[in-house]
Design a protein around this motif. Sequence first.
Motif, PDB file in Angstrom:
ATOM      1  N   GLN A   1       0.838  -1.206   0.000  1.00  0.00           N
ATOM      2  CA  GLN A   1       0.000   0.000   0.000  1.00  0.00           C
ATOM      3  C   GLN A   1       0.870   1.252   0.000  1.00  0.00           C
ATOM      4  O   GLN A   1       1.884   1.306   0.675  1.00  0.00           O
ATOM      5  N   PHE A   2       0.432   2.223  -0.727  1.00  0.00           N
ATOM      6  CA  PHE A   2       1.154   3.491  -0.797  1.00  0.00           C
ATOM      7  C   PHE A   2       0.268   4.629  -0.325  1.00  0.00           C
ATOM      8  O   PHE A   2       0.122   5.639  -1.000  1.00  0.00           O
ATOM      9  N   GLY A   3      -0.380   4.450   0.830  1.00  0.00           N
ATOM     10  CA  GLY A   3      -1.175   5.514   1.416  1.00  0.00           C
ATOM     11  C   GLY A   3      -2.605   5.605   0.921  1.00  0.00           C
ATOM     12  O   GLY A   3      -3.272   6.613   1.145  1.00  0.00           O
ATOM     13  N   GLN A   4      -3.115   4.561   0.248  1.00  0.00           N
ATOM     14  CA  GLN A   4      -4.502   4.580  -0.185  1.00  0.00           C
ATOM     15  C   GLN A   4      -5.406   4.703   1.044  1.00  0.00           C
ATOM     16  O   GLN A   4      -5.103   4.179   2.107  1.00  0.00           O
ATOM     17  N   PHE A   5      -6.519   5.389   0.883  1.00  0.00           N
ATOM     18  CA  PHE A   5      -7.520   5.558   1.938  1.00  0.00           C
ATOM     19  C   PHE A   5      -6.926   6.188   3.199  1.00  0.00           C
ATOM     20  O   PHE A   5      -7.378   5.943   4.304  1.00  0.00           O
ATOM     21  N   ARG A   6      -5.882   6.982   3.018  1.00  0.00           N
ATOM     22  CA  ARG A   6      -5.186   7.665   4.121  1.00  0.00           C
ATOM     23  C   ARG A   6      -4.627   6.692   5.150  1.00  0.00           C
ATOM     24  O   ARG A   6      -4.510   6.992   6.327  1.00  0.00           O
ATOM     25  N   MET A   7      -4.299   5.505   4.715  1.00  0.00           N
ATOM     26  CA  MET A   7      -3.694   4.512   5.597  1.00  0.00           C
ATOM     27  C   MET A   7      -2.187   4.571   5.425  1.00  0.00           C
ATOM     28  O   MET A   7      -1.696   4.860   4.338  1.00  0.00           O
ATOM     29  N   PRO A   8      -1.447   4.263   6.487  1.00  0.00           N
ATOM     30  CA  PRO A   8       0.017   4.272   6.348  1.00  0.00           C
ATOM     31  C   PRO A   8       0.481   3.182   5.396  1.00  0.00           C
ATOM     32  O   PRO A   8      -0.214   2.198   5.173  1.00  0.00           O
ATOM     33  N   GLU A   9       1.681   3.390   4.857  1.00  0.00           N
ATOM     34  CA  GLU A   9       2.237   2.396   3.941  1.00  0.00           C
ATOM     35  C   GLU A   9       2.482   1.090   4.672  1.00  0.00           C
ATOM     36  O   GLU A   9       2.813   1.068   5.849  1.00  0.00           O
ATOM     37  N   GLY A  10       2.319  -0.010   3.952  1.00  0.00           N
ATOM     38  CA  GLY A  10       2.605  -1.303   4.555  1.00  0.00           C
ATOM     39  C   GLY A  10       1.685  -2.397   4.051  1.00  0.00           C
ATOM     40  O   GLY A  10       0.955  -2.223   3.082  1.00  0.00           O
ATOM     41  N   LYS A  11       1.726  -3.515   4.754  1.00  0.00           N
ATOM     42  CA  LYS A  11       0.947  -4.698   4.383  1.00  0.00           C
ATOM     43  C   LYS A  11       0.274  -5.314   5.598  1.00  0.00           C
ATOM     44  O   LYS A  11       0.159  -6.508   5.695  1.00  0.00           O
ATOM     45  N   TRP A  12      -0.139  -4.554   6.546  1.00  0.00           N
ATOM     46  CA  TRP A  12      -0.652  -5.135   7.784  1.00  0.00           C
ATOM     47  C   TRP A  12      -2.142  -4.902   8.003  1.00  0.00           C
ATOM     48  O   TRP A  12      -2.655  -5.144   9.081  1.00  0.00           O
ATOM     49  N   ASN A  13      -2.846  -4.453   7.031  1.00  0.00           N
ATOM     50  CA  ASN A  13      -4.279  -4.201   7.175  1.00  0.00           C
ATOM     51  C   ASN A  13      -5.085  -5.393   6.675  1.00  0.00           C
ATOM     52  O   ASN A  13      -4.733  -6.015   5.687  1.00  0.00           O
ATOM     53  N   VAL A  14      -6.159  -5.705   7.361  1.00  0.00           N
ATOM     54  CA  VAL A  14      -6.986  -6.837   6.961  1.00  0.00           C
ATOM     55  C   VAL A  14      -8.311  -6.345   6.391  1.00  0.00           C
ATOM     56  O   VAL A  14      -9.388  -6.679   6.871  1.00  0.00           O
ATOM     57  N   TYR A  15      -8.224  -5.535   5.366  1.00  0.00           N
ATOM     58  CA  TYR A  15      -9.392  -5.078   4.625  1.00  0.00           C
ATOM     59  C   TYR A  15      -9.503  -5.901   3.339  1.00  0.00           C
ATOM     60  O   TYR A  15      -8.531  -6.492   2.882  1.00  0.00           O
ATOM     61  N   ASP A  16     -10.690  -5.923   2.780  1.00  0.00           N
ATOM     62  CA  ASP A  16     -10.947  -6.763   1.608  1.00  0.00           C
ATOM     63  C   ASP A  16      -9.917  -6.562   0.497  1.00  0.00           C
ATOM     64  O   ASP A  16      -9.429  -7.526  -0.081  1.00  0.00           O
ATOM     65  N   HIS A  17      -9.568  -5.322   0.201  1.00  0.00           N
ATOM     66  CA  HIS A  17      -8.616  -5.083  -0.891  1.00  0.00           C
ATOM     67  C   HIS A  17      -7.204  -5.547  -0.540  1.00  0.00           C
ATOM     68  O   HIS A  17      -6.358  -5.655  -1.413  1.00  0.00           O
ATOM     69  N   ASP A  18      -6.950  -5.821   0.730  1.00  0.00           N
ATOM     70  CA  ASP A  18      -5.651  -6.356   1.136  1.00  0.00           C
ATOM     71  C   ASP A  18      -5.636  -7.878   1.194  1.00  0.00           C
ATOM     72  O   ASP A  18      -4.574  -8.485   1.237  1.00  0.00           O
ATOM     73  N   LEU A  19      -6.806  -8.494   1.234  1.00  0.00           N
ATOM     74  CA  LEU A  19      -6.896  -9.939   1.423  1.00  0.00           C
ATOM     75  C   LEU A  19      -7.087 -10.722   0.143  1.00  0.00           C
ATOM     76  O   LEU A  19      -6.570 -11.819  -0.006  1.00  0.00           O
ATOM     77  N   ARG A  20      -7.864 -10.212  -0.771  1.00  0.00           N
ATOM     78  CA  ARG A  20      -8.220 -10.982  -1.968  1.00  0.00           C
ATOM     79  C   ARG A  20      -7.153 -10.826  -3.049  1.00  0.00           C
ATOM     80  O   ARG A  20      -6.776  -9.727  -3.409  1.00  0.00           O
TER      81      ARG A  20
END
Length: 101
Positions: A18-37
């Motif tokens: 992730q590069f700051g989408q949805f005002r979230m910090p960069e990384g790979k630790w979010n468990v939202y649908d777009h991060d899981l599928r």
Amino acid sequence: RGVLDETFVLFTSDHGFQFGQFRMPEGKWNVYDHDLRVPFFIRGPGLAPGSTNPTPLTHVDVMPTLLGLAGVATPASMDGADLSSFLLNGETGGRATLLME
């Protein structure tokens, strides 16, 4: 029959970084649908063309499943689940949920 008729071809991907989408910090630790599928496509002998299966899986399941498709038992020391019977027989079930960390 050609070689492709006797070969399993698998395509999958990572969900990316992730590069700051949805005002979230960069990384790979979010468990939202777009991060899981992620895409997971497989073709080969015994698999019905165009079929889908809702059984949840993770990348940890890929190696045990490939071993199962080859008729080889999964070593007890290996993580993941062999989902080849779900793919070959069109069954659903197994696990209904996954733990995502």
